[in-house]
Design a protein around this motif. Structure first.
Motif, PDB file in Angstrom:
ATOM      1  N   ARG A 121       0.811  -1.215   0.000  1.00 32.74           N
ATOM      2  CA  ARG A 121       0.000   0.000   0.000  1.00 32.74           C
ATOM      3  C   ARG A 121       0.847   1.269   0.000  1.00 32.74           C
ATOM      4  NH1 ARG A 121      -4.623  -0.870   4.002  1.00 32.74           N
ATOM      5  NH2 ARG A 121      -4.753  -2.648   2.585  1.00 32.74           N
ATOM      6  N   HIS A 122       2.042   1.191   0.566  1.00 34.22           N
ATOM      7  CA  HIS A 122       2.905   2.365   0.676  1.00 34.22           C
ATOM      8  C   HIS A 122       4.238   2.103   0.000  1.00 34.22           C
ATOM      9  CE1 HIS A 122       0.368   4.662   3.510  1.00 34.22           C
ATOM     10  NE2 HIS A 122       0.041   3.482   3.998  1.00 34.22           N
ATOM     11  N   SER A 123       4.955   3.180  -0.290  1.00 36.91           N
ATOM     12  CA  SER A 123       6.262   3.069  -0.934  1.00 36.91           C
ATOM     13  C   SER A 123       7.396   3.157   0.069  1.00 36.91           C
ATOM     14  CB  SER A 123       6.424   4.175  -1.983  1.00 36.91           C
ATOM     15  OG  SER A 123       6.334   5.457  -1.387  1.00 36.91           O
ATOM     16  N   SER A 124       7.060   3.322   1.347  1.00 39.60           N
ATOM     17  CA  SER A 124       8.072   3.405   2.391  1.00 39.60           C
ATOM     18  C   SER A 124       7.497   2.830   3.678  1.00 39.60           C
ATOM     19  CB  SER A 124       8.512   4.859   2.579  1.00 39.60           C
ATOM     20  OG  SER A 124       9.606   4.950   3.486  1.00 39.60           O
ATOM     21  N   ARG A 125       8.182   2.994   4.779  1.00 35.16           N
ATOM     22  CA  ARG A 125       7.868   2.359   6.061  1.00 35.16           C
ATOM     23  C   ARG A 125       6.431   2.643   6.516  1.00 35.16           C
ATOM     24  NH1 ARG A 125      12.986   4.575   6.538  1.00 35.16           N
ATOM     25  NH2 ARG A 125      12.288   6.387   7.735  1.00 35.16           N
ATOM     26  N   VAL A 126       5.709   1.593   6.920  1.00 35.44           N
ATOM     27  CA  VAL A 126       4.356   1.734   7.480  1.00 35.44           C
ATOM     28  C   VAL A 126       4.514   1.871   8.995  1.00 35.44           C
ATOM     29  CG1 VAL A 126       2.062   0.730   7.714  1.00 35.44           C
ATOM     30  CG2 VAL A 126       3.381   0.351   5.623  1.00 35.44           C
ATOM     31  N   THR A 127       4.340   3.085   9.501  1.00 34.78           N
ATOM     32  CA  THR A 127       4.664   3.385  10.887  1.00 34.78           C
ATOM     33  C   THR A 127       3.458   3.358  11.828  1.00 34.78           C
ATOM     34  OG1 THR A 127       4.485   5.713  10.273  1.00 34.78           O
ATOM     35  CG2 THR A 127       6.693   4.757  10.310  1.00 34.78           C
ATOM     36  N   GLY A 128       2.247   3.287  11.275  1.00 33.81           N
ATOM     37  CA  GLY A 128       1.053   3.215  12.107  1.00 33.81           C
ATOM     38  C   GLY A 128      -0.076   2.548  11.354  1.00 33.81           C
ATOM     39  N   ILE A 129      -0.916   1.804  12.080  1.00 33.84           N
ATOM     40  CA  ILE A 129      -2.016   1.106  11.418  1.00 33.84           C
ATOM     41  C   ILE A 129      -3.174   0.929  12.394  1.00 33.84           C
ATOM     42  CG2 ILE A 129      -1.168  -1.210  11.966  1.00 33.84           C
ATOM     43  CD1 ILE A 129      -2.072  -1.979   9.061  1.00 33.84           C
TER      44      ILE A 129
END
Length: 241
Positions: free
Chosen positions: A164-172
């Motif tokens: 879904r993202h191109s970089s780090r997923v930091t919250g969900i």
């Protein structure tokens, strides 16, 4: 002194806010006092990188020393138990009535059985696990590679992976209707909570790398860093069609 890296509360059941950071301490605060009056500290052996409070008097911490600890805040002098399920720092935590779930820089998710006091399952992940959310019978993990992995059931079987993202997923965050995720790619994405989800909305902030989020069903709070470093609030409004 050190950077504050994580916070946890169980409001309104308790007025205690806990913060953890690179000074190897958990600081407890009173939310009912103006100015956040300190209540005491819980010392650790290394930086505190993750916290969660699943119950009013229960605090779970994850540290740079690879250890997950559980405390009773009525007697926080020493942990009720500690577990070393990882080979690298513990970066994120979630807890249910039955399990403590930890994500690590070692590219694994550890499931700890709270009742049996033993490791229940270890899940390998393609990338370091930076964020976790458990809800509606599903576990979602946001990772360093920008992907989100979804697991279901008591055996935590993988059912979906999404780039879904191109970089780090930091919250969900997730509920029955949607999944909200934030990333250091300057975006917050709101997607359907289903297999092969479509992104329904994307929020962008130029110059702000998002570092974490929380959502209570009506208000979304997101922290950021960079040239536009701040904490942003969005109010959610469901539109009927």
């Amino acid at each position: 002194m050190g950077w504050v890296w994580c916070c946890a509360a169980h409001w309104p059941e308790t007025s205690i806010l806990c913060s953890g950071g690179w000074d190897s301490k958990v600081q407890m605060w009173n939310l009912e006092d103006i100015g956040l009056q300190p209540l005491g500290q819980i010392r650790h052996t290394s930086a505190v990188l993750s916290l969660t409070m699943p119950e009013a008097n229960v605090l779970i911490s994850g540290s740079y020393d690879k250890v997950t600890r559980c405390y009773d805040l009525r007697a926080p002098e020493s942990p009720c138990f500690s577990a070393k399920s990882h080979q690298k720092p513990v970066l994120c935590l979630q807890a249910t009535d039955n399990f403590i779930i930890s994500g690590s820089d070692d590219k694994t998710i550890a499931i700890w059985d709270r009742r049996a006091n033993r490791e229940y399952k270890k899940i390998p992940v393609p990338s370091s696990v930076l964020s976790l959310h458990y809800g509606c019978g599903q576990l979602r993990a946001g990772c360093f590679n920008g992907s989100i992995y979804s697991y279901v059931g008591d055996d935590f079987q993988l059912v979906e992976s999404s780039d879904r993202h191109s970089s780090r997923v930091t919250g969900i965050y997730q509920d029955l209707g949607m999944t909200v995720s934030c990333s250091t790619d300057f975006t917050i994405k709101i997607a359907e909570a289903c297999t092969e989800p479509e992104v329904m909305c994307s929020l962008e902030c130029s110059g702000c790398q998002f570092t974490g989020l929380d959502f209570d069903g009506s208000c979304l709070a997101v922290a950021g860093s960079g040239s536009s470093s701040n904490t942003s609030l969005w109010l959610y409004s469901a539109t009927k069609t």
